[in-house]
Every structure is written in structure tokens, then in C-alpha cells.
Design a protein around this motif. Sequence first.
Motif, PDB file in Angstrom:
ATOM      1  N   ARG A  40       0.833  -1.205   0.000  1.00 11.96           N
ATOM      2  CA  ARG A  40       0.000   0.000   0.000  1.00 11.96           C
ATOM      3  C   ARG A  40       0.865   1.251   0.000  1.00 11.96           C
ATOM      4  O   ARG A  40       1.419   1.650   1.026  1.00 11.96           O
ATOM      5  CB  ARG A  40      -0.874   0.029   1.247  1.00 11.96           C
ATOM      6  N   LEU A  41       0.965   1.892  -1.159  1.00 12.89           N
ATOM      7  CA  LEU A  41       1.729   3.123  -1.272  1.00 12.89           C
ATOM      8  C   LEU A  41       0.967   4.242  -0.582  1.00 12.89           C
ATOM      9  O   LEU A  41      -0.228   4.390  -0.783  1.00 12.89           O
ATOM     10  CB  LEU A  41       1.972   3.465  -2.741  1.00 12.89           C
ATOM     11  N   LYS A  42       1.658   5.026   0.230  1.00 11.78           N
ATOM     12  CA  LYS A  42       0.971   6.058   1.015  1.00 11.78           C
ATOM     13  C   LYS A  42       1.421   7.470   0.652  1.00 11.78           C
ATOM     14  O   LYS A  42       0.608   8.321   0.359  1.00 11.78           O
ATOM     15  CB  LYS A  42       1.194   5.794   2.503  1.00 11.78           C
ATOM     16  N   SER A  43       2.731   7.742   0.722  1.00  8.57           N
ATOM     17  CA  SER A  43       3.190   9.111   0.497  1.00  8.57           C
ATOM     18  C   SER A  43       4.518   9.115  -0.238  1.00  8.57           C
ATOM     19  O   SER A  43       5.393   8.287  -0.007  1.00  8.57           O
ATOM     20  CB  SER A  43       3.339   9.850   1.827  1.00  8.57           C
ATOM     21  N   ILE A  44       4.657  10.081  -1.129  1.00  5.36           N
ATOM     22  CA  ILE A  44       5.875  10.239  -1.913  1.00  5.36           C
ATOM     23  C   ILE A  44       6.885  11.022  -1.080  1.00  5.36           C
ATOM     24  O   ILE A  44       6.583  12.110  -0.595  1.00  5.36           O
ATOM     25  CB  ILE A  44       5.579  10.950  -3.239  1.00  5.36           C
ATOM     26  N   VAL A  45       8.080  10.452  -0.911  1.00  2.00           N
ATOM     27  CA  VAL A  45       9.146  11.107  -0.160  1.00  2.00           C
ATOM     28  C   VAL A  45       9.951  12.015  -1.076  1.00  2.00           C
ATOM     29  O   VAL A  45      10.257  13.149  -0.737  1.00  2.00           O
ATOM     30  CB  VAL A  45      10.079  10.055   0.493  1.00  2.00           C
ATOM     31  N   LYS A  46      10.308  11.496  -2.256  1.00  2.00           N
ATOM     32  CA  LYS A  46      11.105  12.245  -3.223  1.00  2.00           C
ATOM     33  C   LYS A  46      10.706  11.795  -4.615  1.00  2.00           C
ATOM     34  O   LYS A  46      10.506  10.610  -4.846  1.00  2.00           O
ATOM     35  CB  LYS A  46      12.582  11.968  -2.991  1.00  2.00           C
ATOM     36  N   GLN A  47      10.564  12.754  -5.526  1.00  2.00           N
ATOM     37  CA  GLN A  47      10.207  12.404  -6.897  1.00  2.00           C
ATOM     38  C   GLN A  47      10.773  13.424  -7.851  1.00  2.00           C
ATOM     39  O   GLN A  47      10.641  14.622  -7.642  1.00  2.00           O
ATOM     40  CB  GLN A  47       8.689  12.341  -7.071  1.00  2.00           C
ATOM     41  N   TYR A  48      11.438  12.946  -8.906  1.00  2.00           N
ATOM     42  CA  TYR A  48      11.812  13.782 -10.023  1.00  2.00           C
ATOM     43  C   TYR A  48      11.970  12.899 -11.254  1.00  2.00           C
ATOM     44  O   TYR A  48      12.201  11.703 -11.138  1.00  2.00           O
ATOM     45  CB  TYR A  48      13.078  14.613  -9.755  1.00  2.00           C
ATOM     46  N   GLY A  49      11.773  13.487 -12.411  1.00  2.24           N
ATOM     47  CA  GLY A  49      11.847  12.722 -13.655  1.00  2.24           C
ATOM     48  C   GLY A  49      10.506  12.120 -14.030  1.00  2.24           C
ATOM     49  O   GLY A  49       9.453  12.598 -13.594  1.00  2.24           O
ATOM     50  N   ASN A  50      10.560  11.071 -14.834  1.00  4.51           N
ATOM     51  CA  ASN A  50       9.362  10.512 -15.463  1.00  4.51           C
ATOM     52  C   ASN A  50       8.899   9.186 -14.879  1.00  4.51           C
ATOM     53  O   ASN A  50       8.431   8.323 -15.609  1.00  4.51           O
ATOM     54  CB  ASN A  50       9.595  10.350 -16.968  1.00  4.51           C
ATOM     55  N   ILE A  51       9.030   9.004 -13.584  1.00  2.00           N
ATOM     56  CA  ILE A  51       8.439   7.854 -12.900  1.00  2.00           C
ATOM     57  C   ILE A  51       7.435   8.419 -11.904  1.00  2.00           C
ATOM     58  O   ILE A  51       7.784   9.280 -11.101  1.00  2.00           O
ATOM     59  CB  ILE A  51       9.485   7.008 -12.150  1.00  2.00           C
ATOM     60  N   THR A  52       6.194   7.964 -11.982  1.00  2.00           N
ATOM     61  CA  THR A  52       5.169   8.469 -11.070  1.00  2.00           C
ATOM     62  C   THR A  52       4.575   7.326 -10.249  1.00  2.00           C
ATOM     63  O   THR A  52       4.693   6.161 -10.614  1.00  2.00           O
ATOM     64  CB  THR A  52       4.032   9.175 -11.848  1.00  2.00           C
ATOM     65  N   ALA A  53       3.939   7.693  -9.153  1.00  7.59           N
ATOM     66  CA  ALA A  53       3.275   6.701  -8.296  1.00  7.59           C
ATOM     67  C   ALA A  53       1.775   6.881  -8.425  1.00  7.59           C
ATOM     68  O   ALA A  53       1.257   7.982  -8.261  1.00  7.59           O
ATOM     69  CB  ALA A  53       3.700   6.877  -6.847  1.00  7.59           C
ATOM     70  N   ASP A  54       1.085   5.801  -8.737  1.00  4.77           N
ATOM     71  CA  ASP A  54      -0.374   5.779  -8.731  1.00  4.77           C
ATOM     72  C   ASP A  54      -0.768   5.241  -7.356  1.00  4.77           C
ATOM     73  O   ASP A  54      -0.882   4.030  -7.158  1.00  4.77           O
ATOM     74  CB  ASP A  54      -0.882   4.885  -9.857  1.00  4.77           C
ATOM     75  N   ILE A  55      -0.933   6.151  -6.401  1.00 11.64           N
ATOM     76  CA  ILE A  55      -1.199   5.779  -5.007  1.00 11.64           C
ATOM     77  C   ILE A  55      -2.507   4.995  -4.893  1.00 11.64           C
ATOM     78  O   ILE A  55      -2.612   4.046  -4.123  1.00 11.64           O
ATOM     79  CB  ILE A  55      -1.236   7.033  -4.100  1.00 11.64           C
ATOM     80  N   GLU A  56      -3.506   5.367  -5.676  1.00  4.71           N
ATOM     81  CA  GLU A  56      -4.812   4.711  -5.615  1.00  4.71           C
ATOM     82  C   GLU A  56      -4.741   3.233  -6.006  1.00  4.71           C
ATOM     83  O   GLU A  56      -5.398   2.390  -5.414  1.00  4.71           O
ATOM     84  CB  GLU A  56      -5.794   5.446  -6.526  1.00  4.71           C
ATOM     85  N   ASN A  57      -3.910   2.919  -7.022  1.00  5.39           N
ATOM     86  CA  ASN A  57      -3.793   1.539  -7.496  1.00  5.39           C
ATOM     87  C   ASN A  57      -2.544   0.836  -6.978  1.00  5.39           C
ATOM     88  O   ASN A  57      -2.258  -0.298  -7.382  1.00  5.39           O
ATOM     89  CB  ASN A  57      -3.818   1.502  -9.021  1.00  5.39           C
ATOM     90  N   ASN A  58      -1.769   1.510  -6.131  1.00  2.00           N
ATOM     91  CA  ASN A  58      -0.570   0.940  -5.513  1.00  2.00           C
ATOM     92  C   ASN A  58       0.435   0.418  -6.540  1.00  2.00           C
ATOM     93  O   ASN A  58       0.921  -0.697  -6.448  1.00  2.00           O
ATOM     94  CB  ASN A  58      -0.948  -0.174  -4.526  1.00  2.00           C
ATOM     95  N   GLU A  59       0.739   1.254  -7.526  1.00  2.09           N
ATOM     96  CA  GLU A  59       1.718   0.869  -8.535  1.00  2.09           C
ATOM     97  C   GLU A  59       2.459   2.093  -9.053  1.00  2.09           C
ATOM     98  O   GLU A  59       2.022   3.227  -8.857  1.00  2.09           O
ATOM     99  CB  GLU A  59       1.060   0.107  -9.683  1.00  2.09           C
ATOM    100  N   PHE A  60       3.576   1.837  -9.709  1.00  2.00           N
ATOM    101  CA  PHE A  60       4.386   2.888 -10.309  1.00  2.00           C
ATOM    102  C   PHE A  60       4.161   2.864 -11.810  1.00  2.00           C
ATOM    103  O   PHE A  60       4.019   1.795 -12.403  1.00  2.00           O
ATOM    104  CB  PHE A  60       5.869   2.658 -10.011  1.00  2.00           C
ATOM    105  N   VAL A  61       4.154   4.051 -12.439  1.00  2.00           N
ATOM    106  CA  VAL A  61       3.931   4.158 -13.876  1.00  2.00           C
ATOM    107  C   VAL A  61       5.186   4.772 -14.501  1.00  2.00           C
ATOM    108  O   VAL A  61       5.685   5.799 -14.048  1.00  2.00           O
ATOM    109  CB  VAL A  61       2.696   5.028 -14.189  1.00  2.00           C
ATOM    110  N   ILE A  62       5.673   4.126 -15.557  1.00  2.00           N
ATOM    111  CA  ILE A  62       6.892   4.551 -16.234  1.00  2.00           C
ATOM    112  C   ILE A  62       6.538   5.553 -17.328  1.00  2.00           C
ATOM    113  O   ILE A  62       5.616   5.328 -18.112  1.00  2.00           O
ATOM    114  CB  ILE A  62       7.628   3.339 -16.848  1.00  2.00           C
ATOM    115  N   GLY A  63       7.292   6.655 -17.385  1.00  2.00           N
ATOM    116  CA  GLY A  63       7.069   7.693 -18.383  1.00  2.00           C
ATOM    117  C   GLY A  63       8.058   7.612 -19.539  1.00  2.00           C
ATOM    118  O   GLY A  63       8.757   6.613 -19.716  1.00  2.00           O
ATOM    119  N   LYS A  64       8.133   8.699 -20.319  1.00  2.00           N
ATOM    120  CA  LYS A  64       8.982   8.768 -21.509  1.00  2.00           C
ATOM    121  C   LYS A  64      10.459   8.735 -21.158  1.00  2.00           C
ATOM    122  O   LYS A  64      10.883   9.211 -20.114  1.00  2.00           O
ATOM    123  CB  LYS A  64       8.718  10.072 -22.264  1.00  2.00           C
ATOM    124  N   GLY A  65      11.227   8.174 -22.095  1.00  2.00           N
ATOM    125  CA  GLY A  65      12.676   8.254 -22.017  1.00  2.00           C
ATOM    126  C   GLY A  65      13.338   7.309 -21.031  1.00  2.00           C
ATOM    127  O   GLY A  65      14.501   7.502 -20.683  1.00  2.00           O
TER     128      GLY A  65
END
Length: 148
Positions: A37-62
Motif C-alpha cells: 500500500r503506497l501512502k506518500s511520496i518522499v522524493k520524486q523527479y523525472g518521469n516515474i510516477t506513483a499511482d497511489i490509488e492503485n498501488n503501482e508505479f507508472v513509467i514515463g517517456k525516455g
Amino acid sequence: MDYERWRCGNSIVLPRHKITVKLDGSNYYNSGSNRARLKSIVKQYGNITADIENNEFVIGKGISEVELFATIMAEGLSTYLYLISQIKKNNSQNYTQIAQSLNAPQGGYAGASLFSSIPVEEGDHISILHDCTGTIRGQYSIITLKAG
């Protein structure tokens, strides 16, 4: 040296894409195999995002490959703590297992860590499953994905 950095000749190179997420800290009871269960983002930059609702990570461009680091702790275990990383390729309905880690409890407590190097494409979804009968200690658990 910070674990986020690695040597490249005489210079230090930082990853261009990174996300670190803490798990739900409510110490939830787990029975069987469930997504972390993903709860809170500690650090984020670039094209990887967290879909907290579905408990998964989504890969972006590049991004063509990510490194996954997951550490999860549990208590009240009677058998084991099992971690599984999995990927759902873009436009697919099914997940494919990538790597797993198993740890046996000591006095009902166990922590397990998992590392995976995963080839990816834009739109892929990555998640972590934990399988145990016990209480997941979210405040002591963390997941990080990073890419070059």
C-alpha cells in the motif's frame, strides 16, 4: 558517498528519474498476497510516477530500465514474509513476476529487501506484492525506483 550517486570516470552522476514512496503506516494486517500500500511520496523527479490509488508505479517517456529497491517489515508472523516485484506491460491486462525475496521470522518479526533491474517501456506499471500472515509495518517500509 550517497547511495543515489555512482562514479562515472571522474565525475559523479545522479539518476535522472527517481521516486521514493513510503508505505501505509497504519500497521495493516495482511493475509495472503497483496500489493504494498503506497501512502506518500518522499522524493520524486523525472518521469516515474506513483499511482497511489492503485498501488503501482507508472513509467514515463525516455526510460528503458529501472532499478527497484524495496524494504518491507512485518510483525506477528507465523510463517514467512515474501516479496514479489511484478510488471504489467503497456496495453496488457496481466502482470508478470520479475523477482522475489523470502525471509523467515525471528520471534514473529521479519524484514525483507528486494532489488530488481527491470527493462521497461513508457506506460508500463510496476508493483510490489507482499505475502505473509501478519501485520505489515508500513512506517518501517520503503520502495524506491530509479533510472539513469
